[in-house]
Each structure stands twice: as C-alpha cells, then as structure tokens.
Design a protein around this motif. Sequence first.
Motif, PDB file in Angstrom:
ATOM      1  N   LYS B  49     -52.569 -17.537  44.402  1.00 25.68           N
ATOM      2  CA  LYS B  49     -52.461 -18.536  43.340  1.00 25.68           C
ATOM      3  C   LYS B  49     -53.136 -19.833  43.759  1.00 25.68           C
ATOM      4  CE  LYS B  49     -47.983 -20.460  44.775  1.00 25.68           C
ATOM      5  NZ  LYS B  49     -47.697 -19.616  45.934  1.00 25.68           N
ATOM      6  N   TYR B  50     -53.586 -20.574  42.756  1.00 28.30           N
ATOM      7  CA  TYR B  50     -54.027 -21.941  42.946  1.00 28.30           C
ATOM      8  C   TYR B  50     -53.087 -22.841  42.155  1.00 28.30           C
ATOM      9  CZ  TYR B  50     -56.400 -26.336  42.422  1.00 28.30           C
ATOM     10  OH  TYR B  50     -56.677 -27.684  42.418  1.00 28.30           O
ATOM     11  N   ILE B  51     -52.510 -23.808  42.866  1.00 28.47           N
ATOM     12  CA  ILE B  51     -51.634 -24.767  42.208  1.00 28.47           C
ATOM     13  C   ILE B  51     -52.256 -26.155  42.283  1.00 28.47           C
ATOM     14  CG2 ILE B  51     -49.327 -25.782  42.171  1.00 28.47           C
ATOM     15  CD1 ILE B  51     -49.466 -22.798  41.413  1.00 28.47           C
ATOM     16  N   THR B  52     -52.579 -26.575  43.486  1.00 23.54           N
ATOM     17  CA  THR B  52     -53.207 -27.869  43.719  1.00 23.54           C
ATOM     18  C   THR B  52     -53.758 -27.864  45.121  1.00 23.54           C
ATOM     19  OG1 THR B  52     -52.878 -30.263  43.590  1.00 23.54           O
ATOM     20  CG2 THR B  52     -51.128 -28.970  44.613  1.00 23.54           C
ATOM     21  N   GLY B  53     -54.581 -28.874  45.456  1.00 23.31           N
ATOM     22  CA  GLY B  53     -55.049 -28.994  46.830  1.00 23.31           C
ATOM     23  C   GLY B  53     -56.383 -28.308  47.053  1.00 23.31           C
ATOM     24  N   ASP B  54     -56.508 -27.650  48.186  1.00 24.90           N
ATOM     25  CA  ASP B  54     -57.757 -27.026  48.604  1.00 24.90           C
ATOM     26  C   ASP B  54     -58.246 -26.044  47.551  1.00 24.90           C
ATOM     27  OD1 ASP B  54     -58.804 -25.546  51.796  1.00 24.90           O
ATOM     28  OD2 ASP B  54     -59.907 -25.998  49.951  1.00 24.90           O
ATOM     29  N   ASN B  55     -59.530 -26.157  47.215  1.00 25.79           N
ATOM     30  CA  ASN B  55     -60.075 -25.284  46.167  1.00 25.79           C
ATOM     31  C   ASN B  55     -60.206 -23.838  46.606  1.00 25.79           C
ATOM     32  OD1 ASN B  55     -60.238 -27.439  44.436  1.00 25.79           O
ATOM     33  ND2 ASN B  55     -62.409 -27.798  44.806  1.00 25.79           N
ATOM     34  N   LEU B  56     -60.251 -23.585  47.903  1.00 23.90           N
ATOM     35  CA  LEU B  56     -60.338 -22.216  48.412  1.00 23.90           C
ATOM     36  C   LEU B  56     -58.935 -21.752  48.775  1.00 23.90           C
ATOM     37  CD1 LEU B  56     -62.201 -19.877  49.147  1.00 23.90           C
ATOM     38  CD2 LEU B  56     -62.310 -20.816  51.469  1.00 23.90           C
ATOM     39  N   VAL B  57     -58.511 -20.713  48.094  1.00 26.88           N
ATOM     40  CA  VAL B  57     -57.155 -20.210  48.273  1.00 26.88           C
ATOM     41  C   VAL B  57     -57.221 -18.843  48.947  1.00 26.88           C
ATOM     42  CG1 VAL B  57     -55.063 -19.499  47.080  1.00 26.88           C
ATOM     43  CG2 VAL B  57     -56.396 -21.417  46.208  1.00 26.88           C
ATOM     44  N   LYS B  58     -56.423 -18.649  49.965  1.00 23.76           N
ATOM     45  CA  LYS B  58     -56.369 -17.352  50.647  1.00 23.76           C
ATOM     46  C   LYS B  58     -55.096 -16.621  50.254  1.00 23.76           C
ATOM     47  CE  LYS B  58     -59.191 -18.793  54.558  1.00 23.76           C
ATOM     48  NZ  LYS B  58     -60.368 -18.011  54.082  1.00 23.76           N
ATOM     49  N   GLY B  59     -55.214 -15.302  50.073  1.00 27.96           N
ATOM     50  CA  GLY B  59     -54.071 -14.522  49.637  1.00 27.96           C
ATOM     51  C   GLY B  59     -53.878 -13.266  50.450  1.00 27.96           C
ATOM     52  N   SER B  60     -53.237 -12.302  49.816  1.00 28.83           N
ATOM     53  CA  SER B  60     -52.891 -11.057  50.494  1.00 28.83           C
ATOM     54  C   SER B  60     -54.121 -10.169  50.683  1.00 28.83           C
ATOM     55  CB  SER B  60     -51.847 -10.300  49.672  1.00 28.83           C
ATOM     56  OG  SER B  60     -50.731 -11.093  49.377  1.00 28.83           O
ATOM     57  N   TYR B  61     -54.044  -9.275  51.690  1.00 31.08           N
ATOM     58  CA  TYR B  61     -55.030  -8.215  51.926  1.00 31.08           C
ATOM     59  C   TYR B  61     -56.442  -8.748  52.155  1.00 31.08           C
ATOM     60  CZ  TYR B  61     -51.124  -5.934  49.568  1.00 31.08           C
ATOM     61  OH  TYR B  61     -49.879  -5.527  49.178  1.00 31.08           O
ATOM     62  N   GLY B  62     -56.591  -9.977  52.635  1.00 29.49           N
ATOM     63  CA  GLY B  62     -57.900 -10.531  52.935  1.00 29.49           C
ATOM     64  C   GLY B  62     -58.648 -11.116  51.755  1.00 29.49           C
ATOM     65  N   PHE B  63     -58.007 -11.149  50.590  1.00 28.18           N
ATOM     66  CA  PHE B  63     -58.632 -11.728  49.410  1.00 28.18           C
ATOM     67  C   PHE B  63     -58.542 -13.251  49.424  1.00 28.18           C
ATOM     68  CE2 PHE B  63     -59.909  -8.307  46.688  1.00 28.18           C
ATOM     69  CZ  PHE B  63     -59.155  -7.222  47.111  1.00 28.18           C
ATOM     70  N   GLU B  64     -59.518 -13.864  48.768  1.00 29.65           N
ATOM     71  CA  GLU B  64     -59.518 -15.303  48.572  1.00 29.65           C
ATOM     72  C   GLU B  64     -60.123 -15.614  47.209  1.00 29.65           C
ATOM     73  OE1 GLU B  64     -61.710 -16.445  52.048  1.00 29.65           O
ATOM     74  OE2 GLU B  64     -63.632 -16.324  51.001  1.00 29.65           O
ATOM     75  N   ALA B  65     -59.884 -16.816  46.724  1.00 30.32           N
ATOM     76  CA  ALA B  65     -60.437 -17.219  45.444  1.00 30.32           C
ATOM     77  C   ALA B  65     -60.794 -18.693  45.510  1.00 30.32           C
ATOM     78  CB  ALA B  65     -59.451 -16.960  44.309  1.00 30.32           C
ATOM     79  N   GLU B  66     -61.827 -19.046  44.773  1.00 32.22           N
ATOM     80  CA  GLU B  66     -62.288 -20.422  44.777  1.00 32.22           C
ATOM     81  C   GLU B  66     -62.123 -21.043  43.401  1.00 32.22           C
ATOM     82  OE1 GLU B  66     -66.201 -21.029  46.293  1.00 32.22           O
ATOM     83  OE2 GLU B  66     -65.922 -23.198  46.462  1.00 32.22           O
ATOM     84  N   PHE B  67     -61.377 -22.115  43.347  1.00 28.83           N
ATOM     85  CA  PHE B  67     -61.168 -22.862  42.113  1.00 28.83           C
ATOM     86  C   PHE B  67     -62.338 -23.827  41.924  1.00 28.83           C
ATOM     87  CE2 PHE B  67     -59.361 -25.045  38.703  1.00 28.83           C
ATOM     88  CZ  PHE B  67     -59.226 -26.397  38.968  1.00 28.83           C
TER      89      PHE B  67
END
Lengths: 112, 116
Positions: B49-67
């Motif tokens: 999830k992205y809530i606030t803060g750093d635009n690059l979010v790291k998650g489960s299983y090695g996935f990441e997302a960029e806001f």
Amino acid sequence: NAGVTQTPKFRILKIGQSMTLQCTQDMNHNYMYWYRQDPGMGLKLIYYSVGAGITDKGEVPNGYNVSRSTTEDFPLRLELAAPSQTSVYFCASITGTGYGYTFGSGTRLTVV
Amino acid sequence: AQSVAQPEDQVNVAEGNPLTVKCTYSVSGNPYLFWYVQYPNRGLQFLLKYITGDNLVKGSYGFEAEFNKSQTSFHLKKPSALVSDSALYFCAVRDIGDNAGNMLTFGGGTRLMVKP
C-alpha cells in the motif's frame, strides 16, 4: 484469529430460489463490504456497512439485501436468484482507522 | 468519485526478467493506493500500500510499487519474475477526502503470466 469467514464456499441455486451468504469477522471492524467478481472481471461493490444498524448501497445492489444487526455479522441475501447473479462473492472488512481491507475467501455461486 | 484503470488485461514475462503491471487512478482528493493478488480459486491477498511518505513502496514477495502523483499512477514492479508470481493482480484506490464509507474501488485486474 480467524479474520473474515465466509460460508458456504460453493453453492448451486436454481432460478427463483433464495439464499443467504454469511460473513463474520472477529476483528471488531466497523466497516464491512460485499463485492462480486464476475469471470475475468474486477470487483463490484454490492452493499456496505459503516457500523451495526447502518447499511448502504454500492454500485450493483439490485437483487440483493443486507443487514447488520451486530458488528461481527454482515449477511447478504439473494431473494430471487437469477443467472446474472452467477459470480464469486467476497466479503471484506476494515477498521475506521485502517487502510486496506481484509478479505474473506469467497463464495462461488452458480444459478442455473 | 474515484476510479482505477489497469490498461493491460494480461502481461507476459519470462522468468528472471523484470515485470511491470500498470495502474492509473482518479480521485478528487488524496489517494490511498493498494495492490492485491489473487491466486486461482482463492481470495484477494494484500501485497502493498501507499499511504504517505516515500513514493517507492516495498511489499510482500519482492514486489514494489512507485507512486507518481503527477502521472496519477501506481505501477507494480518486480526486478526478477518467478513462475509462482503468475496470478491476477488488482490495483485499488481509496479517496481520503471524499469517502465516508472508506470504500475501495478496484481496477479490472491484470493477469500476469510468467513463463519458464
């Protein structure tokens, strides 16, 4: 901690029959939701509740009814099943201060 | 009103290659953004999830997302795909400012196929 529990997991209904899909959560979440997922499609919101005694329609409420007599339970009722209601139904919940949903494992309903 | 678009019905990638699953959103206020994964005959599992803060979010299983606020995008990425990553991926948005019911709106889903 069971999370969100949905029953039954599978059901086949005949046209015109009725049934209730059960959803229970043990996390004391205020907000609960019912979604349907048609094959190859995204999730559409059917009904939601912001607390016990309060329910409201989502995007696709026709043919369904809900109630929320307790914080834990949010059953979805189909009164006159139609083939268009063949779908997978997901229940979800969230706290008022939470961010994302906790989902149940789904109920696969076929209306023939 | 809030909405989400996942422009690709399916993404094919070879195992070991990087993957990207695209998502764009529309909200009237500020967004909370989410990625969920669904394996066959299973419910949706939270990835990140992205809530606030750093635009690059790291998650489960090695996935990441960029806001990316200017492009209203929240693309899901992984540097090296695994066959076991093959699943249906959903992007979701929640408008903080105009959403008394705290509802998530989901995209139509993107099927990721990772081939050996």
